[in-house]
Design a protein around this motif. Sequence first.
Motif, mmCIF file in Angstrom:
data_model
loop_
_atom_site.group_PDB
_atom_site.id
_atom_site.type_symbol
_atom_site.label_atom_id
_atom_site.label_comp_id
_atom_site.label_asym_id
_atom_site.label_seq_id
_atom_site.Cartn_x
_atom_site.Cartn_y
_atom_site.Cartn_z
ATOM 1 N N PHE A 80 0.857 -1.180 0.000
ATOM 2 C CA PHE A 80 0.000 0.000 0.000
ATOM 3 C C PHE A 80 0.894 1.232 0.000
ATOM 4 O O PHE A 80 1.704 1.430 0.921
ATOM 5 C CB PHE A 80 -0.897 0.004 1.239
ATOM 6 N N ASN A 81 0.774 2.041 -1.040
ATOM 7 C CA ASN A 81 1.558 3.272 -1.181
ATOM 8 C C ASN A 81 0.813 4.381 -0.465
ATOM 9 O O ASN A 81 -0.232 4.863 -0.921
ATOM 10 C CB ASN A 81 1.725 3.617 -2.659
ATOM 11 N N THR A 82 1.357 4.792 0.687
ATOM 12 C CA THR A 82 0.681 5.814 1.488
ATOM 13 C C THR A 82 0.877 7.217 0.927
ATOM 14 O O THR A 82 0.123 8.128 1.277
ATOM 15 C CB THR A 82 1.213 5.775 2.941
ATOM 16 N N GLY A 83 1.904 7.378 0.095
ATOM 17 C CA GLY A 83 2.197 8.701 -0.444
ATOM 18 C C GLY A 83 2.977 9.564 0.515
ATOM 19 O O GLY A 83 3.330 10.704 0.195
ATOM 20 N N ARG A 84 3.283 9.059 1.688
ATOM 21 C CA ARG A 84 4.030 9.840 2.696
ATOM 22 C C ARG A 84 5.524 9.615 2.534
ATOM 23 O O ARG A 84 5.960 8.502 2.257
ATOM 24 C CB ARG A 84 3.594 9.443 4.098
ATOM 25 N N ARG A 85 6.271 10.676 2.745
ATOM 26 C CA ARG A 85 7.730 10.593 2.667
ATOM 27 C C ARG A 85 8.302 10.401 4.068
ATOM 28 O O ARG A 85 7.899 11.075 5.030
ATOM 29 C CB ARG A 85 8.315 11.868 2.058
ATOM 30 N N GLU A 86 9.273 9.447 4.146
ATOM 31 C CA GLU A 86 9.998 9.255 5.392
ATOM 32 C C GLU A 86 11.086 10.331 5.502
ATOM 33 O O GLU A 86 11.359 11.078 4.548
ATOM 34 C CB GLU A 86 10.629 7.855 5.424
ATOM 35 N N ASP A 87 11.730 10.421 6.657
ATOM 36 C CA ASP A 87 12.801 11.402 6.844
ATOM 37 C C ASP A 87 13.953 11.180 5.876
ATOM 38 O O ASP A 87 14.667 12.113 5.494
ATOM 39 C CB ASP A 87 13.325 11.331 8.290
#
Length: 562
Positions: A80-87
């Motif tokens: 599932f691609n949340t679209g959120r970027r990690e640090d």
Amino acid sequence: MMENDYRYQDEGSEDFAALLEEDMRQREESGRIVQATVVQKNDTEILLDINEKVEGVVQRSEFTDDEFERLQIGDTFEVFNTGRREDNGFIRASKQKADQRRGWDDIVAGHEAGEVFQGTIIDTVNRGFTVDINGVRAFLPLSQVDLRQVRDNSEEMRSYIGLTDTFKVINLSPKRHNVVVSRRAWLEEQKEKDKQVLVEKLAKNSILPGVVKNITEYGVFVDLGGLDGLLHITDISWGRVSHPSAVFSEGQEIEVMVLDYNPDTERVSLGYKQKTEDPWDKITERYVGGDVVKGRVVSFVDYGAFVEIEPGIEGLIHISEMSWTSRVRSPSQMLKIDDEVEVRILDIDSGNRRLSLSLRAVRPNPWDVVGEKYPVGSIVKGKIKNITEFGAFLGLDEGVDGLIHISDMSWSRSNHPSEIIKVGDEVEAKVLAFDRERERLSLGLKQLEENPWDLVEQRYPIDSLVRGAVVNLTDFGAFVKLDDGVEGLLHVSEISHDRIERPSDVLSIGQEIEAKVIKMNKEDRRIGLSMKDMEGLAEFQEHQEAQQESTDSTDEGDSQPE
């Protein structure tokens, strides 16, 4: 909002929805399921190509140890691609959320199609369980886990953890991603289907497999796979059954015969003994009266013992058939439960299912030889076994007892046998009589001694003076002991010339008296005594003594010299 045809409300369902609210909210955020390819992995993360400008990353914790070890560079799977970027700039991805999304879609589609789902109970929650169905966590109320009631917060409840089975969705809320399932609904449906199949097999005398479900005093309830049938205690065995638990145990698999089925009440009567032939039907072909057989003691009643000579065939040994010689008051005096015994068949009544047996009939009757071994007039020896008011029983060999009547114990008068002998005394006795038909042996003690009445006329002639002790007082006189076995009666009218109301007014037990013999009947063993004539007798004796003294004086004078 899509609603179910079968809505279910449970106290724990709202609690469960609240617990999942936070987790489910993330499912509603923007994102999509994409195909990912493993680019790199380390101890904590897996780097993925997700067809974006930057790679995606999924945490190692979303995999089992085995899954992580098998994962190789180039392997593909959905995330599932949340679209959120990690640090670190990578896009956050989740395999678990992809599985949950796919699982949720499958549940919605399957529920609309009326399908059921395979799931595993993974944990307990308030008033219920958490069930994993294709990665989706569903709520299973406690009341829906089984056909029977399960207590909350019990060890029994925890025993369901890890159970994989079929579940039916009974409440579905796509908006809140909340699903409630029931295992019980599935079990009930299967039970109903099994019952319909079973009903077609419930023909009379048909043999069906079953499992012992419950045991009571009156019978056994058997689960036939859709219906329960009653196997009554009387239909368990052709023989005697003390309690159904002596034959069956709960959970035991057995085969039973259908005796009757009532479709209106759905009551099924079952039989177990009916699977085999009734052993009483042809019993006379196997046994006849007089046969000696072996058997096992199975039960006692007040009047005897029942012995099983073969499965389903029991006979009664009446207490009168247990011993030739002993007086049996209870069967436990002679036998014990489970004793192996040899018995003789006395009578067979197949119509009433009765078999009469004898224990003593397989042994020699000692009374058959008593007459030869102990002829009349012979002397026997033994120990006193019992004392009654009328006599004592002397134990002889082979268990034969002889009776010494109180009248044959002593030539003297006796009020009770215990005055002469005691239990355990070893004595000799004379055989007086033998009655084979009545099985009686009469013995005597006094017959070993000389009868004092044989010489009574010589020892106590009429008008002779006797001395004796008073041994008994009655209203009509006093009995005086003159010798061993010889007593005389001093009638109240013979005590004194004066009127005496009761002998006890002038005499007492043990008192020594002098009396004159006035009557004698040797045959009836009676001696009459008198005290009132003692005064004249004394004067006569004084006169005789005076004459004797005068004669003596004359003789002395004649002898002097002139």
